[in-house]
Design a protein around this motif. Structure first.
Motif, PDB file in Angstrom:
ATOM      1  N   ASP A 432      32.564  43.278 -30.647  1.00 20.83           N
ATOM      2  CA  ASP A 432      32.831  44.375 -29.277  1.00 20.83           C
ATOM      3  C   ASP A 432      32.312  43.832 -28.106  1.00 20.83           C
ATOM      4  O   ASP A 432      32.063  43.076 -27.591  1.00 20.83           O
ATOM      5  CB  ASP A 432      31.219  44.932 -29.611  1.00 20.83           C
ATOM      6  N   PHE A 434      33.094  45.279 -24.695  1.00 19.92           N
ATOM      7  CA  PHE A 434      31.815  46.108 -24.335  1.00 19.92           C
ATOM      8  C   PHE A 434      30.312  44.750 -24.352  1.00 19.92           C
ATOM      9  O   PHE A 434      29.794  45.227 -23.041  1.00 19.92           O
ATOM     10  CB  PHE A 434      31.724  48.056 -24.509  1.00 19.92           C
ATOM     11  N   LYS A 438      29.211  43.183 -21.440  1.00 18.82           N
ATOM     12  CA  LYS A 438      27.798  42.965 -20.587  1.00 18.82           C
ATOM     13  C   LYS A 438      26.209  42.080 -20.916  1.00 18.82           C
ATOM     14  O   LYS A 438      25.509  41.778 -20.333  1.00 18.82           O
ATOM     15  CB  LYS A 438      27.509  44.632 -21.787  1.00 18.82           C
TER      16      LYS A 438
END
Length: 511
Positions: A432, A434, A438
């Motif tokens: 993923d 994101f 992050k």
């Protein structure tokens, strides 16, 4: 093997590689200084550009090396001993074929290029040819060593890799003294002795592997399907590795053509500093990479993603902590280290360090792509981006820009390549984007901004001295340790650090 055992193995291997690195780095920095002063700036530049040109022929070998290490680690992860033996034997056959092909090409096209295109003083051309021929022979020796090195790394025997590397750099230290003992042309002698070191290390690796790993006992084996699989994988790696080599040594040749060997000497010193600092990260990632590949082979993608996130983040934190004092005190360090500091060395050194700070984040992503085996799109796009360094640099140099413009271009392209890697690799390993941003980028960017403030203020307030250098180093360590703990780590990682610190204190208390 359990998750805890895997982590312990990574930690143990990393510590062993760091022990190796500290010794190698100390010896290498000393030998670089003595070699520069013994050969002189011009001869040092000649060795750098001619030897670097020879490494361009190794792009075939680099492509196959990545394929060999990936497939060996993959079969170990699957615990398929029979296929592991087959992969090793086929890789040895292929490396011999590649070595022979490169030898033919180097003696025809390469020799013509050295004789007619490089900017080398006429009186040093014969010495340059010696460097070229012995560098070719050393390259061929290193090529046939690749499967043996790969099997050691795939088995995670980093202690062996470390001790042999220490022995290798010790031999290179001996070369430094031998250059001063003999009256023979020092540039020629240096080329001969470097070849002798490569041959010695090749013999040691071969003997160890034959003794320790049954699958590494070479036997003639040929399988068309396996050959096609390895070559198909290596074929796409070939483009990516060729792009990397062209980006590095192609720029070196451009600088030689536009500015001569003195600029090559400056670039060579900057890249030695880069190699020394980058060892801290490459050793950590070398210990990490087999686990990334093996976790993919075992279909444990959750653990693989964790390794990718932590590998990228910790690599940057480690490299940034080490490189910030060097970035601020580059001129002082170079004057302290070298008696002769060629023009452009300071700016080259600072820019290559910034470049590796960008590239170190990409390391685990590169390994994830290799682990998936689906590298066609990855190598096509990333390799295409990297190779743009050469034509763009040529254009800017032709327009009259100074040599350091080549490194500004490299930094911009590295940032674009990082974005491209993330977009391409995400669907290959179900990563993923994101979550990556992050866990990695949203952590390292604020750490970089906050961590640089205090050391920079101290640099501006104090006069240049050894005391300022040591003070900046200490303040960097304290400032970044606090910033990384509170900003760079998540709660789970913070708790783990506290737990480990308490364990260490308890051990010290009862000793």
């Amino acid at each position: 093997m359990s998750l805890t055992e895997n982590n312990k193995r990574i930690a143990k291997n990393t510590l062993m590689l760091y022990f190796r690195m500290l010794l190698i780095m100390g010896i290498s920095l000393y030998t670089s200084r003595v070699v520069l002063n013994t050969l002189g700036v011009e001869d040092f530049g000649i060795y750098n550009v001619v030897g670097g040109f020879v490494t361009m022929f190794g792009f075939l070998n680099s492509a196959m090396a990545s394929a060999t290490q990936r497939f060996l680690a993959f079969e170990i992860g699957r615990n398929d001993i029979r296929q592991l033996r087959n992969v090793f034997s086929m890789s040895v056959n292929i490396h011999f074929i590649i070595a022979f092909a490169i030898f033919i090409f180097a003696e025809i096209i390469g020799l013509w290029f050295v004789n007619t295109q490089l900017t080398i003083p006429h009186e040093r051309m014969q010495a340059a040819r010696w460097v070229y021929q012995f560098s070719i022979m050393a390259l061929m020796v290193n090529m046939v060593s690749v499967p043996y090195n790969a099997i050691i790394i795939a088995h995670e025997r980093m202690n062996v890799f470390a001790w042999v590397s220490i022995f290798e750099v010790s031999l290179k230290l001996l070369i430094v003294f031998m250059l001063q003992w003999f009256g023979f042309d020092k540039l020629k002698l240096y080329a001969v002795l470097m070849f002798a070191v490569a041959l010695t290390i090749r013999i040691i690796y071969g003997l160890y592997c034959n003794f320790k790993f049954k699958e590494s006992k070479f036997r003639y084996f040929w399988d068309k399907t396996l050959f096609k699989t390895l070559m198909s994988y290596a074929g796409w790696n070939l483009w990516g590795n060729a792009a990397g080599v062209i980006m590095g040594q192609g720029i070196n040749i451009l600088l030689n053509i536009f500015f001569g060997p003195v600029v090559n000497a400056a670039r060579g010193i900057a890249f030695q500093v880069k190699a020394a600092i980058n060892q801290f990260v490459s050793n950590f990632q070398m210990a990490l990479n087999p686990q990334i590949i093996k976790s993919y082979a075992a279909n444990d993608l959750k653990y693989m993603h964790q390794l990718i996130f932590q590998g990228a983040k910790y690599s940057f934190f480690l490299l940034f902590t080490l490189s910030l004092p060097v970035l601020l005190e580059t001129q002082f360090i170079l004057k302290l280290w070298l008696k002769i500091v060629p023009e452009y060395t300071v700016i080259f050194t600072r820019l290559v360090i910034i470049n590796i700070l960008v590239d170190c984040i990409s390391g685990p992503l590169m390994t994830a792509a290799q682990a998936s085996g689906n590298i066609k799109l990855y190598q096509s796009i990333v390799g295409g981006l990297l190779i743009l360094n050469l034509p763009i640099s040529y254009l800017f140099l032709k327009l009259g820009f100074t040599p350091e413009v080549t490194l500004y271009i490299a930094i911009v392209i590295s940032i674009i390549a990082l974005i491209a890697r993330l977009r391409i690799i995400s669907p290959l390993v179900n990563l993923d984007i994101f979550s990556y941003l992050k866990a990695v980028l949203f952590r390292i960017i604020p750490v970089s901004v906050l961590g640089i403030v205090l050391p920079t203020i101290l640099y501006l307030l104090m006069q240049e001295s050894i005391f300022r250098f040591l003070s900046i180093g200490m303040l960097t360590l304290i400032s970044l340790a606090i910033t990384i703990y509170y900003v760079g780590l998540n709660q789970t990682e913070q708790k783990f650090m506290v737990f480990k610190a308490k364990q260490l204190l308890q051990k010290l208390r009862y000793q």
